[in-house]
Design an enzyme around this catalytic site. Structure first.
Site, PDB file in Angstrom:
ATOM      1  N   HIS A   1      -8.313  -0.866   6.802  1.00  0.00           N
ATOM      2  CA  HIS A   1      -8.483  -2.327   7.596  1.00  0.00           C
ATOM      3  C   HIS A   1      -9.152  -3.310   6.395  1.00  0.00           C
ATOM      4  O   HIS A   1     -10.209  -2.804   6.086  1.00  0.00           O
ATOM      5  CB  HIS A   1      -9.103  -1.963   8.817  1.00  0.00           C
TER       6      HIS A   1
ATOM      7  N   ASP B   1      -8.622   0.712  15.238  1.00  0.00           N
ATOM      8  CA  ASP B   1      -9.714   0.259  14.169  1.00  0.00           C
ATOM      9  C   ASP B   1     -11.296   0.830  14.809  1.00  0.00           C
ATOM     10  O   ASP B   1     -12.224   0.229  14.638  1.00  0.00           O
ATOM     11  CB  ASP B   1     -10.002  -1.100  13.956  1.00  0.00           C
TER      12      ASP B   1
ATOM     13  N   ASN C   1       0.844  -1.296   0.019  1.00  0.00           N
ATOM     14  CA  ASN C   1      -0.104  -0.020   0.097  1.00  0.00           C
ATOM     15  C   ASN C   1       0.891   1.134   0.099  1.00  0.00           C
ATOM     16  O   ASN C   1       0.514   2.331  -0.861  1.00  0.00           O
ATOM     17  CB  ASN C   1      -1.016  -0.158   1.299  1.00  0.00           C
TER      18      ASN C   1
ATOM     19  N   GLU D   1      -7.754  -2.569  -1.720  1.00  0.00           N
ATOM     20  CA  GLU D   1      -6.831  -1.665  -1.010  1.00  0.00           C
ATOM     21  C   GLU D   1      -5.987  -0.804  -2.112  1.00  0.00           C
ATOM     22  O   GLU D   1      -6.034   0.317  -2.083  1.00  0.00           O
ATOM     23  CB  GLU D   1      -5.823  -2.259  -0.108  1.00  0.00           C
TER      24      GLU D   1
HETATM   25  C1  GRF Z   1      -3.097  -3.975   4.813  1.00  0.00           C
HETATM   26  O1  GRF Z   1      -3.852  -5.410   4.327  1.00  0.00           O
HETATM   27  C2  GRF Z   1      -3.971  -3.147   5.525  1.00  0.00           C
HETATM   28  O2  GRF Z   1      -5.551  -3.398   5.222  1.00  0.00           O
HETATM   29  C3  GRF Z   1      -3.562  -3.411   6.828  1.00  0.00           C
HETATM   30  O3  GRF Z   1      -2.168  -3.861   6.810  1.00  0.00           O
HETATM   31  C4  GRF Z   1      -2.041  -4.404   5.468  1.00  0.00           C
HETATM   32  C5  GRF Z   1      -0.761  -3.879   4.764  1.00  0.00           C
HETATM   33  O4  GRF Z   1      -0.386  -4.493   3.656  1.00  0.00           O
HETATM   34  N1  GRF Z   1      -3.935  -2.424   7.462  1.00  0.00           N
HETATM   35  P1  GRF Z   1       0.989  -4.060   3.030  1.00  0.00           P
HETATM   36  O5  GRF Z   1       2.035  -3.849   3.820  1.00  0.00           O
HETATM   37  O6  GRF Z   1       0.505  -2.493   2.390  1.00  0.00           O
HETATM   38  O7  GRF Z   1       1.197  -5.098   1.725  1.00  0.00           O
END
Ligand code: GRF
Length: 192
Positions: free
Chosen positions: A106, A147, A16, A176
């Site tokens: 989340h 959360d 992300n 995401e």
């Molecule tokens: C994601 O699934 C997000 O929803 C959660 O942490 C994860 C992070 O994934 N809060 P990444 O490190 O961005 O792959």
């Protein structure tokens, strides 16, 4: 024109984080100023450095020190804090100072499957075990509880009978990557 400055906080792989960095590279009004991790081994740190973004690692104690935390954010003129897989709780002094200026994503439809210990595959396993017919993502403001802050955006998907935690995780990650940068951009435009 002043650029709005984002700090991204991570603990993990940073898919992300990298996606957000790439999205805002093309925007002239917003800049990812710094990526902060509490894990030296976090792949996110390397990814951000390769993109020319300042990346720093602090230990868990540092994140509990309100003064250090707040003065660091101030020194980088941070307007918005984005949590992207950051596992520590944000201290109340920071959530109070940055009210409605800290966002988290989340991987479930909150308030279901949230709270302490509900991260990564733990979430998807619990969703499958509970025979839910849908799951999704929630983007929300951050307060001093896990959360718990006001929900900004949710997007859901149906769960097939044959779904596993692994297949669900892949579908959720797609959502995401598709929505998080866009919603961050919307929050910046609405609130700052
Ligand atoms: C994601 O699934 C997000 O929803 C959660 O942490 C994860 C992070 O994934 N809060 P990444 O490190 O961005 O792959």
């Amino acid at each position: 024109m002043k650029k709005h400055q984002i700090a991204i906080l991570v603990s993990g792989t940073g898919s992300n984080a990298l996606n957000i960095i790439q999205y805002f590279e093309k925007k002239c009004s917003v800049r990812v100023a710094v990526l902060v991790s509490n894990k030296r081994s976090s792949e996110a740190v390397e990814k951000a450095r390769n993109k020319g973004i300042e990346s720093v690692v602090f230990n868990n104690e540092w994140f509990k020190n309100n003064e250090k935390f707040l003065s660091f954010l101030k020194s980088r003129s941070i307007d918005l804090i984005v949590l992207a897989g950051f596992l520590l709780k944000i201290p109340k002094a920071v959530t109070d100072t940055y009210q409605k200026k800290i966002i988290n994503i989340h991987p479930s439809l909150l308030p279901k499957f949230g709270g302490k210990g509900m991260y990564g595959d733990h979430v998807h396993k619990a969703v499958i075990k509970a025979h839910e017919t849908k799951s999704g993502i929630t983007i929300h403001f951050v307060n001093e509880k896990y959360d718990d802050g006001a929900i900004i955006f949710q997007n859901e998907l149906s769960i097939k009978k044959s779904e596993t935690a692994e297949s669900l995780a892949k579908k959720i990650k797609k959502l995401e990557l598709r929505y998080y940068p866009e919603i961050i951009n919307r929050v910046i435009n609405d609130l700052l």
